[in-house]
Design a protein around this motif. Structure first.
Motif, PDB file in Angstrom:
ATOM      1  N   GLU A   1      -3.603   4.776   2.039  1.00  0.00           N
ATOM      2  CA  GLU A   1      -2.383   4.937   1.144  1.00  0.00           C
ATOM      3  C   GLU A   1      -1.629   3.560   1.023  1.00  0.00           C
ATOM      4  N   ARG A   2      -1.778   2.546   2.058  1.00  0.00           N
ATOM      5  CA  ARG A   2      -0.894   1.565   1.875  1.00  0.00           C
ATOM      6  C   ARG A   2      -1.953   0.488   0.801  1.00  0.00           C
ATOM      7  N   ALA A   3      -3.164   0.973   0.915  1.00  0.00           N
ATOM      8  CA  ALA A   3      -3.922   0.123  -0.191  1.00  0.00           C
ATOM      9  C   ALA A   3      -3.612   0.503  -1.607  1.00  0.00           C
ATOM     10  N   SER A   4      -3.483   1.865  -1.618  1.00  0.00           N
ATOM     11  CA  SER A   4      -2.942   2.357  -2.940  1.00  0.00           C
ATOM     12  C   SER A   4      -1.617   1.489  -3.251  1.00  0.00           C
ATOM     13  N   ALA A   5      -0.802   1.445  -2.235  1.00  0.00           N
ATOM     14  CA  ALA A   5       0.556   0.928  -2.741  1.00  0.00           C
ATOM     15  C   ALA A   5       0.277  -0.730  -3.016  1.00  0.00           C
ATOM     16  N   ALA A   6      -0.494  -1.349  -2.366  1.00  0.00           N
ATOM     17  CA  ALA A   6      -1.003  -2.780  -2.622  1.00  0.00           C
ATOM     18  C   ALA A   6      -1.406  -2.855  -4.180  1.00  0.00           C
ATOM     19  N   LEU A   7      -2.451  -1.773  -4.550  1.00  0.00           N
ATOM     20  CA  LEU A   7      -2.728  -1.666  -5.901  1.00  0.00           C
ATOM     21  C   LEU A   7      -1.447  -1.909  -6.848  1.00  0.00           C
ATOM     22  N   TRP A   8      -0.458  -1.136  -6.826  1.00  0.00           N
ATOM     23  CA  TRP A   8       0.650  -0.872  -7.610  1.00  0.00           C
ATOM     24  C   TRP A   8       1.304  -2.490  -7.591  1.00  0.00           C
ATOM     25  N   ARG A   9       1.609  -2.570  -6.392  1.00  0.00           N
ATOM     26  CA  ARG A   9       2.214  -4.183  -6.137  1.00  0.00           C
ATOM     27  C   ARG A   9       1.479  -5.217  -7.031  1.00  0.00           C
ATOM     28  N   SER A  10       0.262  -5.112  -6.764  1.00  0.00           N
ATOM     29  CA  SER A  10      -0.431  -6.218  -7.447  1.00  0.00           C
ATOM     30  C   SER A  10      -0.481  -6.243  -8.962  1.00  0.00           C
TER      31      SER A  10
END
Length: 302
Positions: A277-286
């Motif tokens: 889930e944190r990786a998914s959030a990182a995708l959106w931040r990127s």
């Protein structure tokens, strides 16, 4: 401005089933073209030259199609829509989050979900291996599914973006060192490496900058070089320390366990759904950082 609008359009709508259940997705159409060329040219002698010819035909067709769409007098609306279709941010996040949801229901479901987005063997994976595979796929596909097509759109418009997607599709189908494709797929693999060289490193920089984690940059090039791909290691090497996890490591392909080195070896080696889930959030931040860059470029071009 067209790139920024395409990024927003893709983020809002992704790949709606109601549309692509009725029409062939461009990636599917490209895949059919690659398959057709593979069936007709990948035979007899001089297969490397024939593979180069196949790639040249794919790129030429993509450039011509992109130029035709961009030429149409529609105020750029069709070009924006086409660019949005060729971006994969929303679908990538959806697929990665699906692995987290499945893994919470159990390892067998997690294996089935991650098998949709990785090419390695998944049948014997434990929970940590499922999570690492999902995170690695998130990092790699952020680069070649979002940043790279956006980069080539910024450089060469829709023709450049379509040409990149054609090469990337060809690489995913014939760019493997198998007896059938060792020679025929070499041109596709080498050109894909070249086209992804800048975007992969740009993705790594983007991940670190938007997370305020530039302090990790000194270790990223060293970790990236441990990867068997000249490009995929860069976004993975950037995302791993941001999440505090170790990626890569041993994994199985075609029933053979391969002992790849760890990326960010000091990180956690037992990630789970929370890290996905944190990786998914990182995708959106990127993605937000990429959108900001697109807006800056649009402003500078005014």
């Amino acid at each position: 401005m067209m790139l920024a609008l395409a990024l927003i359009l893709d983020a809002l709508f992704g790949e709606p089933d109601w549309l692509w259940s009725r029409l062939p997705h461009p990636a599917v159409a490209m895949g059919r073209a690659v398959g057709w060329l593979d069936a007709r040219l990948n035979r007899g002698t001089r297969r490397q030259a024939k593979g180069a010819l196949a790639v040249a035909l794919l790129v030429s067709g993509a450039l011509a199609l992109g130029a035709a769409i961009a030429w149409l007098p529609d105020f750029g609306l069709l070009e924006i829509a086409a660019a949005a279709i060729l971006l994969a941010q929303r679908s990538l996040v959806d697929h990665v989050r699906a692995v987290a949801d499945a893994l919470r229901r159990g390892v067998p479901e997690g294996r089935r979900a991650v098998a949709m987005i990785v090419g390695r063997d998944t049948g014997g994976m434990d929970a940590a291996e499922v999570a690492r595979a999902a995170i690695e796929s998130a990092a790699e596909n952020l680069s070649d599914g979002v940043v790279a097509p956006a980069f080539w759109f910024a450089v060469a418009g829709l023709p450049g973006m379509l040409a990149y997607k054609a090469v990337n599709t060809a690489d995913s189908m014939i760019g493997y060192r198998t007896p059938r494709h060792e020679a025929f797929g070499r041109a596709a693999a080498r050109l894909d490496d070249a086209l992804n060289w800048i975007p992969a490193r740009l993705t790594a920089v983007l991940i670190l900058l938007v997370h305020g984690a530039w302090r990790h940059w000194p270790q990223v090039p060293a970790d990236a070089r441990l990867h068997r791909s000249p490009n995929a290691g860069w976004p993975e090497a950037a995302l791993a320390p941001v999440l505090g996890v170790a990626l890569a490591g041993p994994r199985s392909y075609d029933g053979v366990l391969q002992d790849f080195p760890w990326v960010n070896p000091a990180g956690r080696r037992d990630p789970g759904p929370a890290e996905i889930e944190r990786a998914s959030a990182a995708l959106w931040r990127s993605w937000a950082g990429l959108l900001g860059l697109a807006l800056v470029l649009a402003w500078m071009g005014r």
